[in-house]
Design a protein around this motif. Structure first.
Motif, PDB file in Angstrom:
ATOM      1  N   VAL A   3       1.007  -1.234  -0.069  1.00 58.83           N
ATOM      2  CA  VAL A   3      -0.158  -0.068  -0.070  1.00 58.83           C
ATOM      3  C   VAL A   3       0.959   1.267  -0.061  1.00 58.83           C
ATOM      4  O   VAL A   3       1.589   1.268   1.014  1.00 58.83           O
ATOM      5  CB  VAL A   3      -0.866  -0.126   1.188  1.00 58.83           C
ATOM      6  CG1 VAL A   3      -1.750   1.163   1.293  1.00 58.83           C
ATOM      7  CG2 VAL A   3      -1.892  -1.395   1.123  1.00 58.83           C
ATOM      8  N   VAL A   4       0.772   2.131  -1.013  1.00 53.59           N
ATOM      9  CA  VAL A   4       1.603   3.318  -1.244  1.00 53.59           C
ATOM     10  C   VAL A   4       0.691   4.508  -0.912  1.00 53.59           C
ATOM     11  O   VAL A   4      -0.432   4.456  -1.462  1.00 53.59           O
ATOM     12  CB  VAL A   4       2.314   3.069  -2.850  1.00 53.59           C
ATOM     13  CG1 VAL A   4       3.206   4.309  -2.850  1.00 53.59           C
ATOM     14  CG2 VAL A   4       3.116   1.709  -2.935  1.00 53.59           C
ATOM     15  N   GLY A   5       1.633   5.406  -0.681  1.00 55.50           N
ATOM     16  CA  GLY A   5       0.879   6.926  -0.580  1.00 55.50           C
ATOM     17  C   GLY A   5       0.422   7.496  -2.003  1.00 55.50           C
ATOM     18  O   GLY A   5       0.424   6.991  -3.050  1.00 55.50           O
ATOM     19  N   SER A   6       0.356   8.992  -1.979  1.00 55.05           N
ATOM     20  CA  SER A   6      -0.009   9.576  -3.083  1.00 55.05           C
ATOM     21  C   SER A   6       1.097  10.393  -3.624  1.00 55.05           C
ATOM     22  O   SER A   6       2.174  10.823  -2.824  1.00 55.05           O
ATOM     23  CB  SER A   6      -1.217  10.429  -2.743  1.00 55.05           C
ATOM     24  OG  SER A   6      -2.332   9.554  -2.355  1.00 55.05           O
ATOM     25  N   GLY A   7       1.127  10.585  -4.939  1.00 53.15           N
ATOM     26  CA  GLY A   7       2.110  11.508  -5.508  1.00 53.15           C
ATOM     27  C   GLY A   7       3.188  10.868  -6.186  1.00 53.15           C
ATOM     28  O   GLY A   7       3.662   9.632  -5.943  1.00 53.15           O
ATOM     29  N   ALA A   8       3.657  11.722  -7.220  1.00 54.08           N
ATOM     30  CA  ALA A   8       4.557  10.632  -8.339  1.00 54.08           C
ATOM     31  C   ALA A   8       5.889  10.113  -7.608  1.00 54.08           C
ATOM     32  O   ALA A   8       6.576   9.281  -7.658  1.00 54.08           O
ATOM     33  CB  ALA A   8       4.916  11.547  -9.311  1.00 54.08           C
ATOM     34  N   SER A   9       6.367  11.246  -6.606  1.00 52.16           N
ATOM     35  CA  SER A   9       7.664  11.077  -5.947  1.00 52.16           C
ATOM     36  C   SER A   9       7.427   9.688  -4.928  1.00 52.16           C
ATOM     37  O   SER A   9       8.358   8.899  -4.878  1.00 52.16           O
ATOM     38  CB  SER A   9       8.025  12.136  -4.980  1.00 52.16           C
ATOM     39  OG  SER A   9       9.311  11.925  -4.564  1.00 52.16           O
ATOM     40  N   THR A  10       6.622   9.642  -4.300  1.00 45.72           N
ATOM     41  CA  THR A  10       6.228   8.779  -3.241  1.00 45.72           C
ATOM     42  C   THR A  10       5.893   7.396  -3.768  1.00 45.72           C
ATOM     43  O   THR A  10       6.463   6.146  -3.625  1.00 45.72           O
ATOM     44  CB  THR A  10       5.181   8.921  -2.450  1.00 45.72           C
ATOM     45  OG1 THR A  10       5.237  10.260  -1.529  1.00 45.72           O
ATOM     46  CG2 THR A  10       4.738   7.790  -1.598  1.00 45.72           C
ATOM     47  N   ILE A  11       5.147   7.265  -5.055  1.00 54.22           N
ATOM     48  CA  ILE A  11       4.581   6.265  -5.813  1.00 54.22           C
ATOM     49  C   ILE A  11       6.039   5.651  -6.418  1.00 54.22           C
ATOM     50  O   ILE A  11       6.487   4.351  -6.430  1.00 54.22           O
ATOM     51  CB  ILE A  11       3.751   6.395  -6.736  1.00 54.22           C
ATOM     52  CG1 ILE A  11       2.348   6.696  -5.990  1.00 54.22           C
ATOM     53  CG2 ILE A  11       3.472   5.089  -7.596  1.00 54.22           C
ATOM     54  CD1 ILE A  11       1.319   7.277  -7.029  1.00 54.22           C
ATOM     55  N   GLY A  12       6.775   6.532  -7.060  1.00 51.96           N
ATOM     56  CA  GLY A  12       8.055   6.133  -7.778  1.00 51.96           C
ATOM     57  C   GLY A  12       9.042   5.586  -6.591  1.00 51.96           C
ATOM     58  O   GLY A  12       9.750   4.388  -7.173  1.00 51.96           O
ATOM     59  N   LYS A  13       9.221   5.876  -5.554  1.00 49.40           N
ATOM     60  CA  LYS A  13      10.053   5.035  -4.627  1.00 49.40           C
ATOM     61  C   LYS A  13       9.700   3.783  -4.503  1.00 49.40           C
ATOM     62  O   LYS A  13      10.539   2.957  -4.272  1.00 49.40           O
ATOM     63  CB  LYS A  13       9.960   5.850  -3.285  1.00 49.40           C
ATOM     64  CG  LYS A  13      10.715   7.160  -3.250  1.00 49.40           C
ATOM     65  CD  LYS A  13      10.676   7.783  -1.781  1.00 49.40           C
ATOM     66  CE  LYS A  13      11.246   9.135  -1.861  1.00 49.40           C
ATOM     67  NZ  LYS A  13      11.313  10.010  -0.672  1.00 49.40           N
ATOM     68  N   ALA A  14       8.390   3.458  -4.773  1.00 50.48           N
ATOM     69  CA  ALA A  14       7.836   1.909  -4.489  1.00 50.48           C
ATOM     70  C   ALA A  14       7.859   1.211  -5.760  1.00 50.48           C
ATOM     71  O   ALA A  14       8.425   0.029  -5.633  1.00 50.48           O
ATOM     72  CB  ALA A  14       6.450   1.829  -3.668  1.00 50.48           C
TER      73      ALA A  14
END
Length: 297
Positions: A265-276
């Motif tokens: 389960v990942v948060g919001s935003g391109a940066s946060t999603i990209g890290k996953a």
């Protein structure tokens, strides 16, 4: 991304016959990159499962010629008169792994899946033309992960008119199954037999869900859990509202550990999603909205 279909060809001519590494196997087995990873216990279970397959087909189709008539599942031809086929071994192993190598439980799942495919009429769903204005933005297949697995995006907020999407629950389910089958077309069952799924909940709220959408989600979950075993490598839930994160953690103890290990389960935003996602998917294969560099949907 190219979505060229692979064509069935006999592994007896396409791949050399090599002996299975398990000494208990008395026959030579056609091998590919995926069967080469089977364990000794898996080979033993597969052999027992395969011995019962003609009878399974009779149970599924209830007709006298089922023991000899070839069928096709996920683009792979299963011929009960010649089951020494590496791709067939990979497909059958999925049912065994989904049931912890229990031949009896895998048998029940396999028969149930064949019956369901006939009753649901999967072939007709795959040939149905669905309205682009309703379903066009709900699902995308784009790029591959670093191991060549296709990446499939389910964008739940892609159409804000939920009455159009879920007003006809059975139509939604036909679309959803057809989309899954389209994704499976990209698996060759020689080197790649699983996919990555990204479930995007941007724009989805508690108030946006109605009885139809809940029923559709429940039925879809049942279909995929019961009839599409071991096709998922990893699943990422992105742009998840806080209330849905809370629900996930509430039900976490009820989720099998093997399934839970595939889910994030990942948060919001391109940066946060990209890290996953970037550890799994190269930036050039990942859409910008998810932290990558690709000009995609």
């Amino acid at each position: 991304m190219s979505e060229a279909k692979t064509t069935d060809s006999s592994p007896l001519t396409k791949e050399p016959l090599t002996k299975a590494t398990d000494s208990s196997m008395s026959t030579e087995e056609p091998q590919n990159a995926l069967t080469a990873k089977f364990t000794s216990k898996e080979w033993d279970a597969l052999k027992a499962f395969r011995d019962e397959l003609p009878d399974m087909l009779v149970s599924a189709y209830e007709k006298s010629d089922a023991k000899t008539a070839a069928i096709k599942l996920w683009g792979v031809t299963i011929d009960p008169t010649n089951l020494l086929d590496a791709r067939v071994s990979v497909v059958l192993m999925k049912f065994l792994r989904a049931r912890n190598l229990s031949v009896s439980e895998a048998k029940a799942m396999f028969i149930s899946t064949l019956r369901w495919r006939d009753e649901f009429n999967v072939e007709a769903a795959c040939n149905e033309v669905f309205p682009e204005d309703v379903f066009g933005e709900l699902g995308h297949i784009y790029g591959t992960d670093k191991e060549g697995r296709p990446v499939v995006y389910n964008v739940y907020g892609g159409n804000q008119d939920l009455k159009m999407v879920f007003g006809d629950v059975q139509r939604f389910l036909r679309w959803r199954v057809a989309f899954m089958e389209k994704s499976i077309e990209l698996l060759d069952f020689e080197n790649v037999d699983q996919m990555i799924q990204v479930h995007d909940y941007a724009g989805v709220s508690m108030t946006s869900r109605d009885a139809n959408s809940k029923n559709a989600a429940s039925e879809a979950s049942s279909i995929f859990a019961g009839h599409y075993p071991e096709l998922l490598h990893k699943k990422f839930f992105v742009n998840v509202p806080s209330y849905m994160t809370w629900i996930f953690w509430l039900f976490k103890p009820l989720i099998p550990s093997a399934t839970l290990a595939k889910m994030s389960v990942v948060g919001s935003g391109a940066s946060t999603i990209g890290k996953a996602l970037l550890p799994e998917i190269d930036a050039k294969q990942l859409p910008k909205r998810y932290g990558g560099e690709a000009e995609a949907f």
